[in-house]
Design a protein around this motif. Structure first.
Motif, PDB file in Angstrom:
ATOM      1  N   GLU B  92      50.199  38.234  31.978  1.00  0.00           N
ATOM      2  CA  GLU B  92      48.956  38.121  31.211  1.00  0.00           C
ATOM      3  C   GLU B  92      47.721  38.084  32.104  1.00  0.00           C
ATOM      4  N   LEU B  93      47.844  37.407  33.270  1.00  0.00           N
ATOM      5  CA  LEU B  93      46.694  37.315  34.177  1.00  0.00           C
ATOM      6  C   LEU B  93      46.253  38.706  34.615  1.00  0.00           C
ATOM      7  N   MET B  94      47.240  39.523  34.996  1.00  0.00           N
ATOM      8  CA  MET B  94      46.905  40.873  35.440  1.00  0.00           C
ATOM      9  C   MET B  94      46.248  41.672  34.301  1.00  0.00           C
ATOM     10  N   LEU B  95      46.825  41.572  33.120  1.00  0.00           N
ATOM     11  CA  LEU B  95      46.280  42.313  31.973  1.00  0.00           C
ATOM     12  C   LEU B  95      44.837  41.901  31.716  1.00  0.00           C
ATOM     13  N   LYS B  96      44.603  40.583  31.800  1.00  0.00           N
ATOM     14  CA  LYS B  96      43.271  40.052  31.506  1.00  0.00           C
ATOM     15  C   LYS B  96      42.243  40.628  32.481  1.00  0.00           C
ATOM     16  N   VAL B  97      42.599  40.617  33.777  1.00  0.00           N
ATOM     17  CA  VAL B  97      41.652  41.105  34.781  1.00  0.00           C
ATOM     18  C   VAL B  97      41.447  42.613  34.637  1.00  0.00           C
ATOM     19  N   LEU B  98      42.521  43.352  34.422  1.00  0.00           N
ATOM     20  CA  LEU B  98      42.392  44.807  34.299  1.00  0.00           C
ATOM     21  C   LEU B  98      41.531  45.177  33.100  1.00  0.00           C
ATOM     22  N   MET B  99      41.719  44.480  32.006  1.00  0.00           N
ATOM     23  CA  MET B  99      40.908  44.761  30.814  1.00  0.00           C
ATOM     24  C   MET B  99      39.443  44.392  31.061  1.00  0.00           C
ATOM     25  N   ALA B 100      39.235  43.291  31.792  1.00  0.00           N
ATOM     26  CA  ALA B 100      37.863  42.855  32.074  1.00  0.00           C
ATOM     27  C   ALA B 100      37.153  43.880  32.957  1.00  0.00           C
ATOM     28  N   ILE B 101      37.880  44.470  33.909  1.00  0.00           N
ATOM     29  CA  ILE B 101      37.282  45.487  34.781  1.00  0.00           C
ATOM     30  C   ILE B 101      36.826  46.678  33.936  1.00  0.00           C
ATOM     31  N   GLU B 105      31.638  45.174  35.704  1.00  0.00           N
ATOM     32  CA  GLU B 105      31.768  44.306  36.868  1.00  0.00           C
ATOM     33  C   GLU B 105      31.465  42.838  36.561  1.00  0.00           C
ATOM     34  N   ALA B 106      30.391  42.613  35.825  1.00  0.00           N
ATOM     35  CA  ALA B 106      29.972  41.228  35.576  1.00  0.00           C
ATOM     36  C   ALA B 106      31.063  40.470  34.807  1.00  0.00           C
ATOM     37  N   HIS B 107      31.607  41.116  33.788  1.00  0.00           N
ATOM     38  CA  HIS B 107      32.652  40.457  33.001  1.00  0.00           C
ATOM     39  C   HIS B 107      33.893  40.236  33.852  1.00  0.00           C
ATOM     40  N   ALA B 108      34.214  41.228  34.679  1.00  0.00           N
ATOM     41  CA  ALA B 108      35.396  41.111  35.536  1.00  0.00           C
ATOM     42  C   ALA B 108      35.254  39.933  36.499  1.00  0.00           C
ATOM     43  N   LEU B 109      34.088  39.813  37.120  1.00  0.00           N
ATOM     44  CA  LEU B 109      33.870  38.700  38.065  1.00  0.00           C
ATOM     45  C   LEU B 109      33.921  37.364  37.341  1.00  0.00           C
ATOM     46  N   ASP B 110      33.392  37.345  36.138  1.00  0.00           N
ATOM     47  CA  ASP B 110      33.412  36.115  35.348  1.00  0.00           C
ATOM     48  C   ASP B 110      34.862  35.702  35.047  1.00  0.00           C
ATOM     49  N   VAL B 111      35.666  36.668  34.659  1.00  0.00           N
ATOM     50  CA  VAL B 111      37.073  36.371  34.350  1.00  0.00           C
ATOM     51  C   VAL B 111      37.798  35.898  35.609  1.00  0.00           C
ATOM     52  N   VAL B 112      37.568  36.584  36.730  1.00  0.00           N
ATOM     53  CA  VAL B 112      38.212  36.187  37.992  1.00  0.00           C
ATOM     54  C   VAL B 112      37.817  34.754  38.355  1.00  0.00           C
ATOM     55  N   THR B 113      36.545  34.457  38.219  1.00  0.00           N
ATOM     56  CA  THR B 113      36.038  33.129  38.573  1.00  0.00           C
ATOM     57  C   THR B 113      36.683  32.048  37.708  1.00  0.00           C
ATOM     58  N   ALA B 117      39.354  29.125  39.058  1.00  0.00           N
ATOM     59  CA  ALA B 117      39.107  27.682  38.947  1.00  0.00           C
ATOM     60  C   ALA B 117      40.269  27.002  38.225  1.00  0.00           C
ATOM     61  N   ALA B 118      40.746  27.652  37.148  1.00  0.00           N
ATOM     62  CA  ALA B 118      41.846  27.053  36.373  1.00  0.00           C
ATOM     63  C   ALA B 118      43.129  27.003  37.205  1.00  0.00           C
ATOM     64  N   LEU B 119      43.403  28.082  37.940  1.00  0.00           N
ATOM     65  CA  LEU B 119      44.615  28.112  38.762  1.00  0.00           C
ATOM     66  C   LEU B 119      44.539  27.105  39.914  1.00  0.00           C
ATOM     67  N   THR B 120      43.335  26.954  40.476  1.00  0.00           N
ATOM     68  CA  THR B 120      43.170  25.983  41.566  1.00  0.00           C
ATOM     69  C   THR B 120      43.409  24.575  41.039  1.00  0.00           C
ATOM     70  N   GLU B 121      42.936  24.301  39.830  1.00  0.00           N
ATOM     71  CA  GLU B 121      43.191  22.979  39.243  1.00  0.00           C
ATOM     72  C   GLU B 121      44.692  22.763  39.052  1.00  0.00           C
ATOM     73  N   GLU B 153      49.599  29.999  44.527  1.00  0.00           N
ATOM     74  CA  GLU B 153      48.836  30.526  45.667  1.00  0.00           C
ATOM     75  C   GLU B 153      48.813  32.047  45.647  1.00  0.00           C
ATOM     76  N   ALA B 154      49.961  32.630  45.296  1.00  0.00           N
ATOM     77  CA  ALA B 154      50.031  34.098  45.265  1.00  0.00           C
ATOM     78  C   ALA B 154      49.058  34.647  44.222  1.00  0.00           C
ATOM     79  N   ASP B 155      49.020  34.021  43.052  1.00  0.00           N
ATOM     80  CA  ASP B 155      48.076  34.466  42.015  1.00  0.00           C
ATOM     81  C   ASP B 155      46.630  34.319  42.496  1.00  0.00           C
ATOM     82  N   LEU B 156      46.361  33.202  43.211  1.00  0.00           N
ATOM     83  CA  LEU B 156      44.999  32.982  43.714  1.00  0.00           C
ATOM     84  C   LEU B 156      44.627  34.031  44.752  1.00  0.00           C
ATOM     85  N   ARG B 157      45.587  34.359  45.593  1.00  0.00           N
ATOM     86  CA  ARG B 157      45.320  35.405  46.596  1.00  0.00           C
ATOM     87  C   ARG B 157      45.028  36.734  45.910  1.00  0.00           C
ATOM     88  N   TRP B 158      45.785  37.009  44.878  1.00  0.00           N
ATOM     89  CA  TRP B 158      45.564  38.264  44.147  1.00  0.00           C
ATOM     90  C   TRP B 158      44.168  38.265  43.526  1.00  0.00           C
TER      91      TRP B 158
END
Lengths: 240, 186
Positions: B92-101, B105-113, B117-121, B153-158
């Motif tokens: 789902e994470l990959m799908l979300k980012v690909l769709m946002a792209i 750009e602005a929406h994609a960066l917002d989704v990544v951000t 933050a959620a994954l780091t928590e 960590e792998a998801d965060l690196r991606w």
């Protein structure tokens, strides 16, 4: 409670005119005693610049930097130097330990340069080395220690005396994963158990996750941060 | 699921009763893989049917299970097998980012951000759970938590890579959803 470190609408630009680069853009951030904050973001996002501003190594172009409530911007160069000697400690990727001095002598060095009597300097340095678990190896030389242990000596040197703010710039950069984990775990415990405020710049999520709060930067701005999640244990450490 | 092979691995060491297998399986997997006792007996029945375990009567007329030669051979094959090539990642994470792209750009960066933050928590929580849960003697529990941490960590690196690529994307060459639609309707 007065924050240990506070940025108020900080701006830092390099160059001017068409070559002007805004490295830090209107950042406000407050770090409490005993809080461990990691600042992370892509290369060139301004995270290291923010650390330099925190310790008065660079003056901001606009805004205020307060350390223990004192405005670094308004200080004279001598006052800023004194602040760096007595209130703020630095840990970098390169350790800058003096190879010809023992662990104890390396940690004593900043105090002696500040005119502290050798007897007191020795006592403070021993305490600092105890806080990083190396108090039984005072007379060994840096080359006798592993990379992780050498970074511990550098942390002890950064904390010696009564310094309550530690600024760490990629402190694990030269270490393997196990040693890096141990160093970051040590930083976390220094914050929670001794009430030291720590700001660590890192690009590694693995190490950022040890922090109480993770701040994400991009293009000189804070774009998000995790919820601060600390309280009782830190407050207890600070007030005891 | 690898429950079947996990039970065979436990039986390789010595014969076990069914409930004993359930308990030891859960201990060996750090407590994150609970088994229903019915599932254990169903699996054992199938293993017996396939000739991979044998059954004899033990204490108090309970069934005592042992691995057979065929079972040891099947277990050996499992140890040596490597995971087959997986299909393209479709989480789902990959799908979300690909769709946002596709949305700009602005929406994609917002989704990544937000995702970062959620994954780091999540990583912070797992890290703290590990710090508080063990004195280091329960290696299985530590390794399971390590696996969860490393995957986060792998998801965060991606996400870091996503951010770098999005920031370096040339707006002129980026295929937006609208451009794509325009082309596809021609």
């Amino acid at each position: 409670m007065t924050p240990t470190l506070e940025f108020r609408d900080i701006v830092k630009t390099f160059g001017s005119g068409s070559t002007e680069v805004k490295a830090v853009s209107h950042i406000s951030l407050s770090i409490q005693p005993g809080e461990f904050v990691a600042i992370t973001g892509p290369s060139g996002c301004g995270k290291s610049t923010l650390l330099h501003l925190a310790g008065g190594l660079e003056p901001p172009s606009a805004g205020r930097v307060l350390v223990h409530g004192r405005d670094v911007v308004d200080m004279t160069p001598n006052q800023r130097a004194a602040l760096r000697r007595t209130d703020v400690g630095y840990v970098f990727q390169s350790l800058n330990l003096v190879p010809a001095l023992t662990a104890l002598e390396n940690v004593m060095l900043p105090l002696e340069l500040d005119g502290v009597a050798a007897r007191h300097a020795r006592s403070h340095a021993t305490d600092a080395l105890r806080s990083v678990g190396l108090h039984e190896q005072l007379s060994r030389y840096p080359d006798d220690f592993s990379g992780g242990q050498r970074q511990r000596i550098a942390i002890a040197r950064a904390l010696v005396g009564e310094r309550r703010l530690l600024l760490a710039d990629e402190p694990t950069g030269a270490l393997d994963t196990i040693n890096s984990d141990q160093v970051v775990e040590l930083l976390a415990s220094l914050a929670s158990e001794r009430g030291v405020a720590i700001v660590m710049v890192t690009h590694e999520p693995r190490f950022a996750s040890w922090a109480d709060r993770v701040v994400f930067m991009r293009d000189g701005k804070i774009v998000s941060e995790t919820s601060p999640d600390f309280g009782e244990s830190v407050s207890a450490a600070v007030t005891s | 699921m690898a429950v079947r092979e996990g039970l065979l691995a436990l039986l390789q060491a010595e014969p076990h009763y069914g409930y004993q297998l359930k308990t030891e399986f859960e201990q060996a997997t750090g407590g994150v893989w609970p088994l229903n006792v019915g599932q254990v007996y169903t699996t054992l029945d199938r293993l017996e049917r396939d000739g991979l375990v044998s059954v004899r009567t033990g204490v108090d007329d309970q069934k005592l299970y042992s691995i057979t030669l065929a079972g040891a051979s099947a277990l050996g094959d499992w140890w040596h097998a490597v995971p087959a090539d997986e299909p393209p990642p479709r989480d789902e994470l990959m799908l979300k980012v690909l769709m946002a792209i596709e949305d700009g750009e602005a929406h994609a960066l917002d989704v990544v951000t937000r995702q970062r933050a959620a994954l780091t928590e999540l990583l912070q929580k797992r890290r703290r759970a590990r710090s508080g849960e063990s004195d280091g003697s329960d290696v299985a529990a530590l390794l399971v938590t390590d696996a969860l941490i490393v995957r986060a960590e792998a998801d965060l690196r991606w996400l870091d890579v996503c951010e770098s690529r999005i920031l370096s994307m040339n707006a002129g060459t980026h295929r937006t959803r609208s451009a794509h639609r325009t082309r596809s309707t021609k």
